[in-house]
Write an enzyme that holds these catalytic residues in place. Structure first.
Site, PDB file in Angstrom:
ATOM      1  N   ARG A 101       0.879  -1.187   0.000  1.00  0.00           N
ATOM      2  CA  ARG A 101       0.000   0.000   0.000  1.00  0.00           C
ATOM      3  C   ARG A 101       0.906   1.223   0.000  1.00  0.00           C
ATOM      4  NH1 ARG A 101      -5.453   1.399   3.393  1.00  0.00           N
ATOM      5  NH2 ARG A 101      -6.186  -0.063   1.817  1.00  0.00           N
ATOM      6  N   HIS A 128      -7.438   0.883  -6.419  1.00  0.00           N
ATOM      7  CA  HIS A 128      -7.633  -0.003  -5.256  1.00  0.00           C
ATOM      8  C   HIS A 128      -8.289  -1.292  -5.779  1.00  0.00           C
ATOM      9  CE1 HIS A 128      -7.890  -1.325  -1.258  1.00  0.00           C
ATOM     10  NE2 HIS A 128      -8.764  -0.477  -0.743  1.00  0.00           N
ATOM     11  N   ASP A 217     -17.276   6.686  -1.335  1.00  0.00           N
ATOM     12  CA  ASP A 217     -15.963   6.576  -0.687  1.00  0.00           C
ATOM     13  C   ASP A 217     -15.705   7.927  -0.020  1.00  0.00           C
ATOM     14  OD1 ASP A 217     -13.316   5.967  -0.007  1.00  0.00           O
ATOM     15  OD2 ASP A 217     -12.540   6.157  -2.051  1.00  0.00           O
ATOM     16  N   CYS A 257     -16.758   1.570   0.804  1.00  0.00           N
ATOM     17  CA  CYS A 257     -15.551   0.756   1.003  1.00  0.00           C
ATOM     18  C   CYS A 257     -15.006   0.884   2.415  1.00  0.00           C
ATOM     19  CB  CYS A 257     -14.489   1.125  -0.029  1.00  0.00           C
ATOM     20  SG  CYS A 257     -13.984   2.844   0.041  1.00  0.00           S
ATOM     21  N   ARG A 285     -13.769  -8.765   1.866  1.00  0.00           N
ATOM     22  CA  ARG A 285     -12.367  -8.490   1.557  1.00  0.00           C
ATOM     23  C   ARG A 285     -11.518  -9.725   1.884  1.00  0.00           C
ATOM     24  NH1 ARG A 285     -10.456  -3.350   1.466  1.00  0.00           N
ATOM     25  NH2 ARG A 285      -8.719  -4.402   0.432  1.00  0.00           N
TER      26      ARG A 285
HETATM   27  N1   CP Z   1     -11.431  -0.124   2.419  1.00  0.00           N
HETATM   28  C1   CP Z   1     -10.163  -0.218   2.816  1.00  0.00           C
HETATM   29  O1   CP Z   1      -9.240  -0.473   2.056  1.00  0.00           O
HETATM   30  O2   CP Z   1      -9.995  -0.038   4.151  1.00  0.00           O
HETATM   31  P1   CP Z   1      -8.606   0.134   4.894  1.00  0.00           P
HETATM   32  O3   CP Z   1      -8.036   1.475   4.489  1.00  0.00           O
HETATM   33  O4   CP Z   1      -8.957   0.100   6.352  1.00  0.00           O
HETATM   34  O5   CP Z   1      -7.691  -0.982   4.503  1.00  0.00           O
HETATM   35  N1  NVA Z   2      -9.999   6.626  -1.492  1.00  0.00           N
HETATM   36  C1  NVA Z   2      -9.648   6.204  -0.142  1.00  0.00           C
HETATM   37  C2  NVA Z   2      -9.861   4.746   0.010  1.00  0.00           C
HETATM   38  C3  NVA Z   2      -9.666   4.249   1.428  1.00  0.00           C
HETATM   39  C4  NVA Z   2      -9.826   2.772   1.530  1.00  0.00           C
HETATM   40  C5  NVA Z   2      -8.208   6.587   0.152  1.00  0.00           C
HETATM   41  O1  NVA Z   2      -7.355   6.437  -0.722  1.00  0.00           O
HETATM   42  O2  NVA Z   2      -7.939   7.022   1.271  1.00  0.00           O
END
Ligand code: CP
Ligand code: NVA
Length: 298
Positions: A101, A128, A217, A257, A285
């Site tokens: 990530r 994502h 989101d 999400c 997930r």
């Molecule tokens: N939706 C999602 O990816 O959540 P996190 O940021 O908690 O991993």
């Molecule tokens: N768009 C959001 C998604 C979080 C899971 C971000 O990047 O923070």
């Protein structure tokens, strides 16, 4: 060597294979016939916060027979400037896969190119992909094939989650509507690259009309905190609430999400009315990540 770096780079057949295999992973939890990661260690390298993605991947690796190793990017030399290509070549000699990530998509692509181990995008600024796989699995589990259905994304239409929805629409042949203010609509370049039936709207009710899935989101994605005030101001009105739900199909699903910011992108009442779906989506997930890991090893 397989990677899951983006939905853009996946074929419809790959998406379908992962979605199909998620069902037995969910059904057979606790007594999986397959333990494809036995004897393996998978590194999770995270430069941004995470609850769902981190926990679901850590549990998935363990339940598939492997060992996860969580590395906060700031705790390893990468955070002090060691080049990604060097980190990738070191980890590639020690672990069996990487789940990353980070901010720039280019960084994850470079890691995959140098590490010689399967690499998974656990969220970048651009995409994502694992989230949208679990989301589509959740929709299909409740409503059947997503093909030819109408999905409406409301909010920051230029964010990573919206982009992965855009690529999925073309590959799985559903109609995607994006309701967002001008400043947060996806770029024309991205829409052209993705193809598919994607339409942008400024009017939320027009976009939501007759829709089978309302999706939102956060308005302020990780890394965009400096723009928070401007975003909150421009995105006001791009909220999933009872007025929007009313114009959607009578059995429309509402998904998020997560994490959810009440009374920003969704109001409390609508969130709680659809909490069963939203937390099924979060649980999925785990099952979808298992399918991703299994697909990478095939
Ligand atoms: N939706 C999602 O990816 O959540 P996190 O940021 O908690 O991993
Ligand atoms: N768009 C959001 C998604 C979080 C899971 C971000 O990047 O923070």
């Amino acid at each position: 060597m397989k990677h899951l770096l983006s939905l853009e780079s996946m074929s419809p057949g790959d998406l379908r294979a992962i979605l199909r295999q998620t069902t037995p992973f969910k059904r057979d939890r606790g007594h999986h016939a397959q333990q494809p990661l036995t004897g393996q260690t998978w590194a999770l390298i995270f430069s941004k916060s995470s609850t769902r993605t981190r926990v679901s991947f850590e549990v998935a690796v363990r339940e598939l027979g492997g060992q996860p190793m969580f590395l906060n990017a700031n705790d390893i030399q990468l955070g002090r400037g060691e080049p990604i290509k060097d980190t990738a070549r070191v980890l590639g000699r020690m672990v069996h896969g990487a789940i990353i990530r980070t901010f720039a998509q280019q960084d994850i692509n470079e890691f995959a190119a140098y590490s010689n181990i399967p690499t998974v995008n656990a969220l970048t600024d651009d995409e994502h992909p694992c989230q949208i796989l679990a989301d589509i699995f959740t929709f299909e589990e409740k409503r059947g094939p997503i093909t030819r259905k109408v999905v409406t994304f409301i909010g920051d239409g230029a964010c990573n989650v919206a982009a992965s929805w855009i690529f999925a629409a073309a590959k799985l042949d559903f109609e995607l509507r994006i309701a967002a203010p001008e400043a947060y609509q996806p770029s024309a370049e991205l829409l052209a690259r993705a193809g598919g039936r994607v339409t942008c709207f400024k009017d939320v009710l027009e976009a939501a009309s007759g829709s089978h899935l309302l999706y939102t989101d956060v308005w302020v994605s990780m890394g965009k905190e400096a723009e928070a005030a401007e975003r909150l101001s421009l995105l006001t009105g791009y909220q999933v609430n009872s007025v929007v739900v009313k114009v959607a199909a009578s059995d429309a699903l509402v998904m998020h999400c997560l994490p959810a910011y009440r009374d920003k992108e969704i109001d409390e009442e609508t969130f709680e009315a659809h909490a069963q779906t939203i937390f099924d989506q979060a649980e999925n997930r785990l099952h979808a990540q298992k399918s991703v890991l299994n697909w990478l090893r095939c």
